[in-house]
Design a protein around this motif. Structure first.
Motif, PDB file in Angstrom:
ATOM      1  N   SER A   1       0.771  -1.178   0.042  1.00  0.00           N
ATOM      2  CA  SER A   1      -0.029  -0.104   0.100  1.00  0.00           C
ATOM      3  C   SER A   1       0.979   1.242  -0.043  1.00  0.00           C
ATOM      4  O   SER A   1       0.393   2.170  -0.793  1.00  0.00           O
ATOM      5  N   GLN A   2       1.899   1.175   0.756  1.00  0.00           N
ATOM      6  CA  GLN A   2       2.757   2.550   0.990  1.00  0.00           C
ATOM      7  C   GLN A   2       3.574   2.596  -0.210  1.00  0.00           C
ATOM      8  O   GLN A   2       3.672   4.057  -0.537  1.00  0.00           O
ATOM      9  N   PHE A   3       4.144   1.621  -0.799  1.00  0.00           N
ATOM     10  CA  PHE A   3       5.159   1.986  -2.028  1.00  0.00           C
ATOM     11  C   PHE A   3       4.762   1.597  -3.252  1.00  0.00           C
ATOM     12  O   PHE A   3       5.607   1.541  -4.239  1.00  0.00           O
ATOM     13  N   GLY A   4       3.817   1.055  -3.352  1.00  0.00           N
ATOM     14  CA  GLY A   4       3.147   0.794  -4.806  1.00  0.00           C
ATOM     15  C   GLY A   4       3.753  -0.536  -5.257  1.00  0.00           C
ATOM     16  O   GLY A   4       3.941  -0.586  -6.648  1.00  0.00           O
ATOM     17  N   VAL A   5       4.499  -1.477  -4.667  1.00  0.00           N
ATOM     18  CA  VAL A   5       4.905  -2.561  -5.195  1.00  0.00           C
ATOM     19  C   VAL A   5       4.020  -3.868  -5.256  1.00  0.00           C
ATOM     20  O   VAL A   5       2.746  -3.753  -4.756  1.00  0.00           O
ATOM     21  N   THR A   6       4.389  -4.947  -6.084  1.00  0.00           N
ATOM     22  CA  THR A   6       3.384  -5.945  -6.187  1.00  0.00           C
ATOM     23  C   THR A   6       3.492  -6.727  -4.993  1.00  0.00           C
ATOM     24  O   THR A   6       4.193  -6.572  -4.088  1.00  0.00           O
ATOM     25  N   SER A   7       2.245  -7.439  -4.757  1.00  0.00           N
ATOM     26  CA  SER A   7       2.091  -8.484  -3.616  1.00  0.00           C
ATOM     27  C   SER A   7       3.028  -9.156  -3.314  1.00  0.00           C
ATOM     28  O   SER A   7       3.755  -9.505  -2.262  1.00  0.00           O
ATOM     29  N   SER A   8       3.630  -9.774  -4.364  1.00  0.00           N
ATOM     30  CA  SER A   8       4.762 -10.906  -4.215  1.00  0.00           C
ATOM     31  C   SER A   8       6.116 -10.082  -3.959  1.00  0.00           C
ATOM     32  O   SER A   8       6.718 -10.652  -2.915  1.00  0.00           O
ATOM     33  N   MET A   9       6.406  -8.842  -4.293  1.00  0.00           N
ATOM     34  CA  MET A   9       7.472  -8.096  -3.927  1.00  0.00           C
ATOM     35  C   MET A   9       7.419  -7.780  -2.649  1.00  0.00           C
ATOM     36  O   MET A   9       8.477  -7.725  -1.666  1.00  0.00           O
ATOM     37  N   ALA A  10       6.375  -7.156  -2.113  1.00  0.00           N
ATOM     38  CA  ALA A  10       5.887  -6.905  -0.966  1.00  0.00           C
ATOM     39  C   ALA A  10       6.181  -8.136   0.181  1.00  0.00           C
ATOM     40  O   ALA A  10       6.991  -8.002   1.169  1.00  0.00           O
ATOM     41  N   ALA A  11       5.920  -9.434  -0.308  1.00  0.00           N
ATOM     42  CA  ALA A  11       6.145 -10.601   0.544  1.00  0.00           C
ATOM     43  C   ALA A  11       7.548 -10.834   0.536  1.00  0.00           C
ATOM     44  O   ALA A  11       8.124 -10.984   2.097  1.00  0.00           O
ATOM     45  N   TYR A  12       8.581 -10.503  -0.502  1.00  0.00           N
ATOM     46  CA  TYR A  12       9.743 -10.853  -0.591  1.00  0.00           C
ATOM     47  C   TYR A  12      10.527  -9.913   0.416  1.00  0.00           C
ATOM     48  O   TYR A  12      11.473 -10.238   1.029  1.00  0.00           O
ATOM     49  N   ILE A  13      10.116  -8.584   0.305  1.00  0.00           N
ATOM     50  CA  ILE A  13      10.732  -7.425   1.257  1.00  0.00           C
ATOM     51  C   ILE A  13      10.756  -7.767   2.522  1.00  0.00           C
ATOM     52  O   ILE A  13      11.564  -7.458   3.391  1.00  0.00           O
ATOM     53  N   THR A  14       9.366  -8.149   2.953  1.00  0.00           N
ATOM     54  CA  THR A  14       9.075  -8.334   4.364  1.00  0.00           C
ATOM     55  C   THR A  14       9.530  -9.539   4.962  1.00  0.00           C
ATOM     56  O   THR A  14      10.315  -9.324   6.069  1.00  0.00           O
ATOM     57  N   GLY A  15       9.484 -10.546   4.121  1.00  0.00           N
ATOM     58  CA  GLY A  15      10.357 -11.813   4.868  1.00  0.00           C
ATOM     59  C   GLY A  15      11.784 -11.738   4.586  1.00  0.00           C
ATOM     60  O   GLY A  15      12.419 -11.895   5.673  1.00  0.00           O
ATOM     61  N   GLY A  16      12.624 -11.064   3.694  1.00  0.00           N
ATOM     62  CA  GLY A  16      13.844 -10.765   3.558  1.00  0.00           C
ATOM     63  C   GLY A  16      14.337  -9.927   4.597  1.00  0.00           C
ATOM     64  O   GLY A  16      15.744  -9.834   5.022  1.00  0.00           O
ATOM     65  N   VAL A  17      13.336  -9.022   5.424  1.00  0.00           N
ATOM     66  CA  VAL A  17      13.963  -8.227   6.474  1.00  0.00           C
ATOM     67  C   VAL A  17      13.874  -8.733   7.559  1.00  0.00           C
ATOM     68  O   VAL A  17      14.528  -8.578   8.539  1.00  0.00           O
ATOM     69  N   THR A  18      12.288  -9.041   7.650  1.00  0.00           N
ATOM     70  CA  THR A  18      11.969  -9.670   9.294  1.00  0.00           C
ATOM     71  C   THR A  18      12.878 -10.811   9.813  1.00  0.00           C
ATOM     72  O   THR A  18      13.161 -11.065  10.831  1.00  0.00           O
ATOM     73  N   VAL A  19      12.817 -11.810   8.750  1.00  0.00           N
ATOM     74  CA  VAL A  19      13.481 -13.136   9.316  1.00  0.00           C
ATOM     75  C   VAL A  19      14.967 -12.987   9.727  1.00  0.00           C
ATOM     76  O   VAL A  19      15.436 -13.349  10.779  1.00  0.00           O
ATOM     77  N   PRO A  20      15.753 -12.368   8.879  1.00  0.00           N
ATOM     78  CA  PRO A  20      17.190 -12.000   9.225  1.00  0.00           C
ATOM     79  C   PRO A  20      17.473 -11.245  10.428  1.00  0.00           C
ATOM     80  O   PRO A  20      18.074 -11.371  11.400  1.00  0.00           O
ATOM     81  N   GLY A  21      16.321 -10.214  10.676  1.00  0.00           N
ATOM     82  CA  GLY A  21      16.296  -9.341  11.709  1.00  0.00           C
ATOM     83  C   GLY A  21      16.203 -10.083  13.190  1.00  0.00           C
ATOM     84  O   GLY A  21      16.762  -9.896  14.009  1.00  0.00           O
TER      85      GLY A  21
END
Length: 238
Positions: free
Chosen positions: A4-24
């Motif tokens: 919603s915030q950055f206008g990316v696709t659902s799949s890209m949003a999932a990749y970004i969220t997972g790629g940040v939250t899991v390593p963090g």
């Protein structure tokens, strides 16, 4: 939220969220374990670390207030009405099929008064009663806050899980050895009762309040939210 915030696709949003939250999260747990082991912290020292990290985590969450301008949707949060309104007899008027014209999103080709569709380019044309072309899909976001948002999200996950080992250590060292199992059980129950169960419900209620465009059926019953007010959405997240 990323979608919603950055206008990316659902799949890209999932990749970004997972790629940040899991390593963090993983990094926070590993680092906290190493700190407790190497510094041989007592229960009181772990409690002090826990308090300091908790303050840092709260401050990091304020970074979620970073938000991009909400999507400009004709007839919803902006009234350009350049192309006129969709008639009540328009087929599929309850279906959200956004098109973009000059930075403004219309809820459907009908609301943009488009009369022709190019199957090759996937564009609508002859819109607004003239030679205006509409691009299929929402208007793209020009927001530059994605990288700061990712950094902030990583820090939140890191410090949140950094506190987990300290919290567990304090709990174990404040009770007798024979009571540790009960202490861990009560801690787990408290987390579920006061956090895991009501948390999603409360957060969901606040997120719903940030919705500016609901998907409705022919009986005018609400379905999923199509678009959010970005400012209210991030305030709800905090």
């Amino acid at each position: 939220m990323v979608e919603s915030q950055f206008g990316v696709t659902s799949s890209m949003a999932a990749y970004i969220t997972g790629g940040v939250t899991v390593p963090g999260a993983a990094g926070g747990i590993i680092v906290s374990g190493l700190i407790v082991k190497w510094r041989k912290l007592s229960g009181l020292q772990c409690a002090k670390w826990q308090a300091c990290i908790g303050i840092i985590c709260i401050l990091a969450q304020l970074g979620l207030l970073i938000h991009c301008p909400s999507l400009q949707i004709d007839g919803v949060n902006t009234n350009t009405t350049t192309c006129g309104a969709c008639s009540t007899t328009c087929p599929g008027r309850d279906v959200y099929e956004p098109v973009c014209i000059d930075g403004v999103t219309y809820t459907s080709p009908c609301s943009a008064a488009c009369t022709h569709y190019n199957t090759t380019s996937s564009d609508f044309y002859s819109c607004c009663g003239g030679a205006v072309t509409a691009t299929e899909g929402q208007c793209g976001s020009q927001c530059k806050w994605l990288i700061p948002y990712i950094i902030c999200l990583f820090l939140i996950m890191f410090f949140t899980f950094l506190n987990n080992v300290f919290f567990l250590t304090v709990n174990l060292r404040c009770v007798k050895d024979s009571e540790r199992v009960i202490a861990i059980s009560l801690q787990s129950v408290a987390f579920r009762v006061f956090g895991s169960f009501p948390g999603p419900i409360i957060l969901g209620a606040f997120i719903d309040k940030a919705c500016i465009l609901w998907n409705t059926n022919s009986c005018e019953e609400k379905g999923a939210c199509q678009e959010y007010n970005n400012s209210e959405l991030m305030t709800a997240a905090v």
